[in-house]
Design an enzyme around this catalytic site. Structure first.
Site, mmCIF file in Angstrom:
data_model
loop_
_atom_site.group_PDB
_atom_site.id
_atom_site.type_symbol
_atom_site.label_atom_id
_atom_site.label_comp_id
_atom_site.label_asym_id
_atom_site.label_seq_id
_atom_site.Cartn_x
_atom_site.Cartn_y
_atom_site.Cartn_z
ATOM 1 N N ARG A 14 2.157 -11.163 9.756
ATOM 2 C CA ARG A 14 3.592 -10.929 10.065
ATOM 3 C C ARG A 14 4.485 -11.187 10.443
ATOM 4 N NH1 ARG A 14 1.949 -6.208 9.794
ATOM 5 N NH2 ARG A 14 -0.194 -7.532 9.036
ATOM 6 N N ASP A 38 -3.648 7.548 4.017
ATOM 7 C CA ASP A 38 -3.319 6.449 4.613
ATOM 8 C C ASP A 38 -3.491 6.204 6.118
ATOM 9 O OD1 ASP A 38 -1.946 3.923 4.477
ATOM 10 O OD2 ASP A 38 0.697 4.972 5.609
ATOM 11 N N GLU A 39 -3.893 4.240 5.672
ATOM 12 C CA GLU A 39 -4.582 3.681 6.743
ATOM 13 C C GLU A 39 -6.092 4.276 7.150
ATOM 14 O OE1 GLU A 39 -3.130 1.444 8.095
ATOM 15 O OE2 GLU A 39 -0.939 0.877 8.020
ATOM 16 N N GLN A 83 -7.048 -5.070 9.289
ATOM 17 C CA GLN A 83 -6.327 -4.717 10.036
ATOM 18 C C GLN A 83 -7.355 -2.840 10.957
ATOM 19 O OE1 GLN A 83 -2.696 -5.201 8.816
ATOM 20 N NE2 GLN A 83 -3.131 -4.976 6.325
ATOM 21 N N LYS A 99 0.812 -1.111 0.003
ATOM 22 C CA LYS A 99 -0.074 -0.355 0.183
ATOM 23 C C LYS A 99 0.938 1.583 -0.334
ATOM 24 C CE LYS A 99 -0.687 0.496 4.991
ATOM 25 N NZ LYS A 99 -0.278 1.824 5.568
ATOM 26 N N THR A 100 2.216 0.996 0.743
ATOM 27 C CA THR A 100 3.006 2.279 0.970
ATOM 28 C C THR A 100 3.493 2.518 -0.479
ATOM 29 O OG1 THR A 100 3.404 1.974 2.946
ATOM 30 C CG2 THR A 100 4.818 3.396 1.733
#
Length: 874
Positions: free
Chosen positions: A617, A224-225, A255, A36-37
């Site tokens: 993770r 973002d987020e 998330q 995503k970044t």
């Protein structure tokens, strides 16, 4: 100067579509590890390439670290540019709001050079606000008020609106104090952290010209987020993007794990409703985790009913299956995992792992204690992220200070720490006066305390309390020298009423419970020390703690340390990170999902998302472990495996049984707690009534004797402290032991013989594998589940729930909460019978004037007997 051409060939189809959709609302559903970044930074570069000026682009994220990373990646993509060239504005929400308020806050009556208050300054204002509304701390503490104010501000509520929605007396008082607090902070020309969002939203809603001016500064807005936005943040975004509608939000509803601090997952779930013409792009290619790991994550998250449908696809195929391992208890869990890491670090193979490859993830802040101890013994460097070291917490330091004074009465530092902790009426002025005398006479404070009554600076009341404190210490010094260390420490914690100190310091019941659990870990650690040490002493325990808990391994001292250290962190702190090898520990009902979330069924989906975050993770290796029993308040309690272990394996029926077993257990405990509290209240009320009646009927000559017995000084003497209740029945874990008969005996043997510590390796070196710590070999792995004898390892039979010891939810520190419900009436409680001997004293009343009272005495005695019997039964 010619613009640099952006190469999009390295993007997959979903990423490329998101980058090239440059106008209108856009929702990018970016699954874990899907880049995503990368999409955001490429989109910024693509906008500039197509003619958008850099300073007309605004990108907002949640942390300074994420903002810096985003800025760095964008700069790298854009290549070398003149120093005077404008850049896109990339910042956090709060930084953006500060800049807006600096320009326009005068419209709200604040100075443009406003101050931003921190926690200490907020606390002072909260105390003043409570005084203004004449609310005592027994009704509402400053911390509770600040917690309520933060909740209201996160929801975008002003003081007037808070008064309208306040439910109950406590919230109404908090709403009144909120108004006083806000007036005071405004009078100081200051704002707090929550005000940055609330006042920005207020500016936009009350001053249209400000809203138009700020929205007109940008042509494109990227968030973002987005799943982590709260109500004010959502409305700020809507105000800024409402005119041009070039809004791109990136996030993953799977998330969303910050609901407890105001984040609202419905913002991303309802994006298409809020922006009907929005384009939706799904990023489902995961570049982080192996296929076997993603299968577990996908299967688990399907149990959340309300979510955007998406399935992660592994770019990296294959991989080792995740391991499911059961241990006897948390000590065996920590020892085995650290042993495994130690062996891997000492391997001579070419692909030898680095310490930084490992992460141990846990749900609660008290869990890492056992891992810290074992890592230090093995000489393995580590960093603790998402919380301070267990041994650096105030409550742990306080309890250890009591133990240090019991072991060494000359320890003045520890004495000063606990002399008035918890508060016992020995004020700062008395302590200062004694310290001045100690300095003048060259004596220690400990030597002066028995003589405190001789000095003018110490009031008589303070001197009496000092004598009571010294008597208490002497009593426990004798007990700890001859009795059980864990039981004596538990009695000491109850005797000084440390729970009261916790309730005074922390904001809400959740924080109080967390701190009480941490104190319980101290009791458990000394119980474990007793079990594995032939001749345990308080001095030996303190020495072990000092060696294990006072070096700098656990400190976060820079990236260089992190590059060669194992990472310990909470699941919340792990979001956005990745590790080659991940251990998710404590996979048990009550931990994950957390007990508070189980009580509120709406919290289960977020706990499931938290588990999903933990799984994703892991890059190459994932281990999920749980304990058959866990030490709580010095006693081993049977555990129920987490429902999520079954859900990720596709075993919905077993997951339901695990959930039902824990729900039944929790409901039973809650009912018993409520009944016990009700009985305590009735008993207390009845005792006050009997005492009042007895005092009024007793002759005046006997009154002084009664007052002496009931005085606070006498009541506080060590002889009157609560007596430890008898030990509860041990949990019957035989059905679980049959699954792996070697585990129990093997672990006990290891625990009793392993005493040497591994030396800490020099900087830059990996610990040697020549003498690794003893390693348990009886772990039950996933492959073992295929055998008929062990197929029920992760199963919940009808007999599991009854074997779980009942645990009091009040987490009270008094010793009488230790007994289990199955114990029946506490037999030692019958020792209260000597209190009945006071009855003859009533017969000593002068017969001349009180003759009628004598005839009533038998009835009164009978009634007291009946009440005493009922009290014992309770």
């Amino acid at each position: 100067m010619a613009r640099r051409r952006i190469d999009l060939s390295g993007l997959n189809r979903g990423q490329r579509r998101a980058v090239e959709t440059l106008t209108g609302p856009l929702l990018v559903l970016a699954g874990a590890g899907s880049g995503k970044t990368r999409v955001i930074t490429y989109r910024i570069a693509r906008l500039m390439e197509t003619g958008t000026k850099a300073d007309r682009i605004l990108a907002v994220t949640f942390t300074n670290k994420a903002a810096r990373e985003m800025q760095g990646r964008a700069s790298k993509l854009l290549g070398k540019r003149p120093k005077a060239a404008k850049r896109p504005e990339i910042s956090t929400f709060h930084s953006l709001c500060v800049r807006i308020l600096r320009r326009h806050i005068h419209h709200l009556g604040y100075p443009n050079k406003f101050a931003i208050y921190d926690g200490n300054e907020q606390d002072s204002l909260a105390r003043a606000a409570l005084r203004d509304v004449r609310v005592g701390y027994e009704k509402l503490r400053p911390g509770e008020l600040l917690n309520a104010i933060s909740g209201w501000k996160s929801a975008g509520l002003t003081p007037a609106q808070a008064e309208e929605v306040a439910d109950g007396d406590k919230e109404e008082l908090a709403a009144l104090a909120y108004a006083k607090y806000q007036a005071a902070i405004r009078a100081c020309g200051a704002v707090d952290f929550d005000d940055l969002l609330l006042l920005t939203e207020q500016l936009f809603s009350e001053h249209a010209e400000v809203r138009f001016m700020e929205a007109g500064r940008f042509d494109h807005l990227l968030i973002d987020e987005y799943q982590d936005t709260n109500a004010p943040q959502y409305r700020i975004v809507k105000a800024l993007a409402g005119a041009h509608r070039n809004l791109c939000v990136v996030g993953d509803d799977d998330q969303s794990i910050y609901g407890w601090r105001g984040a609202d997952v419905t913002h991303i779930l309802s994006f298409k409703e809020h922006w009907p013409d929005a384009t939706v792009v799904r990023l489902e290619d995961n570049y982080r985790s192996r296929e076997s790991i993603l299968e577990l994550a996908n299967t688990l998250i399907l149990h959340n009913a309300t979510r955007h449908q998406k399935v992660l696809r592994a770019f990296r195929k294959g991989g080792e299956p995740a391991r499911f391992i059961r241990y006897e208890d948390e000590t065996a869990e920590a020892l085995a995992i650290v042993t495994e890491i130690h062996a891997a670090l000492g391997s001579e193979s070419d692909d030898r792992a680095l310490a930084s490859d490992y992460a141990i993830l846990f749900r609660t802040n008290e869990q890492p204690r056992a891992f810290e101890l074992e890592l230090r013994r093995a000489g393995i460097p580590y960093v603790l992220v998402g919380g301070m070291s267990f041994y650096d917490r105030k409550e742990v330091r306080d309890i250890l200070a009591y133990l240090k004074i019991l072991a060494n009465p000359s320890d003045e530092v520890s004495l000063l720490r606990i002399l008035n902790t918890p508060a016992r009426g020995i004020g700062a002025s008395s302590i200062t006066a004694l310290l001045e005398v100690a300095v003048a006479e060259g004596r220690s404070l400990g030597q002066l305390l028995p003589e405190a009554h001789q000095y003018d600076g110490v009031p008589e009341a303070a001197a009496r309390r000092i004598r009571g404190f010294l008597g208490l210490l002497e009593d426990y010094r004798q007990r700890i020298a001859t009795g059980s260390l864990a039981d004596t420490l538990k009695d000491l914690i109850a005797g000084v009423d440390y729970k009261k100190e916790i309730e005074r310091l922390y904001k809400n019941p959740g924080d109080v419970q967390t701190r009480l659990n941490i104190i319980g870990e101290v009791v458990s650690s000394i119980a474990i020390y007793e079990e594995r040490t032939p001749n345990p002493t308080v001095e030996g325990f303190l020495e072990e703690t000092a060696l294990a808990g006072r070096d700098d391994i656990g400190s976060d001292d820079g990236d260089d340390r992190k590059q060669r250290a194992v990472t310990l962190m909470t699941l919340h702190s792990a979001k956005g990170l990745e590790f080659p090898r991940v251990y998710m520990v404590g996979m048990e009902e009550g931990l994950l999902p957390h007990g508070r979330s189980v009580a509120d069924s709406a919290g289960i989906p977020e706990e499931r998302r938290l588990c999903y975050v933990g799984i994703t993770r892991a890059q190459d290796h994932l281990t999920l472990s749980f304990a058959k029993a866990r030490m709580k308040w010095g006693k081993s309690r049977a555990s129920i495996p987490s429902r999520f272990l079954f859900e990720m394996r596709g075993e919905a029926e077993r997951a339901g049984k695990a959930a039902a077993a824990y729900a039944e257990y929790a409901e039973t405990v809650r009912s018993e707690f409520a009944a016990r509290e009700e009985a305590k209240a009735k008993k207390k009320k009845r005792t006050r009534r009997i005492t009042k009646k007895a005092r009024s009927s007793r002759p005046e000559t006997e009154a002084p004797k009664r007052r002496k017995v009931a005085s606070p000084e006498t009541a506080a003497t060590p002889g009157r402290l609560p007596v430890q209740a008898r030990q509860p029945q041990q949990t019957d874990t035989k059905p679980l032991q049959e699954l792996d008969p070697a585990t129990g005996s093997r672990q006990r043997a290891l625990g009793s013989t392993r005493t040497a510590q591994s030396p800490t390796p020099p900087e830059g070196q990996v610990p040697s594998a020549q003498s690794p710590p003893a390693r348990p070999t009886s772990n039950v792995k996933d492959a073992d589940l295929d055998t008929p004898a062990q197929a029920s390892l992760l199963g919940i039979s009808q007999s599991v729930a009854p074997t779980v010891e009942r645990i009091s939810l009040d987490a009270g520190l008094s010793s009488n909460t230790a007994a289990t419900p199955t114990d029946g009436p506490d037999r030692p409680a019958k020792k209260k019978a000597p209190a009945k001997k006071k009855a003859p004293a009533k017969k000593k009343a002068p017969a001349k004037k009180k003759a009628p009272a004598k005839k009533k005495a038998p009835a009164k005695k009978k009634a007291q007997k009946s009440r005493s019997a009922r009290s014992n039964l309770r």
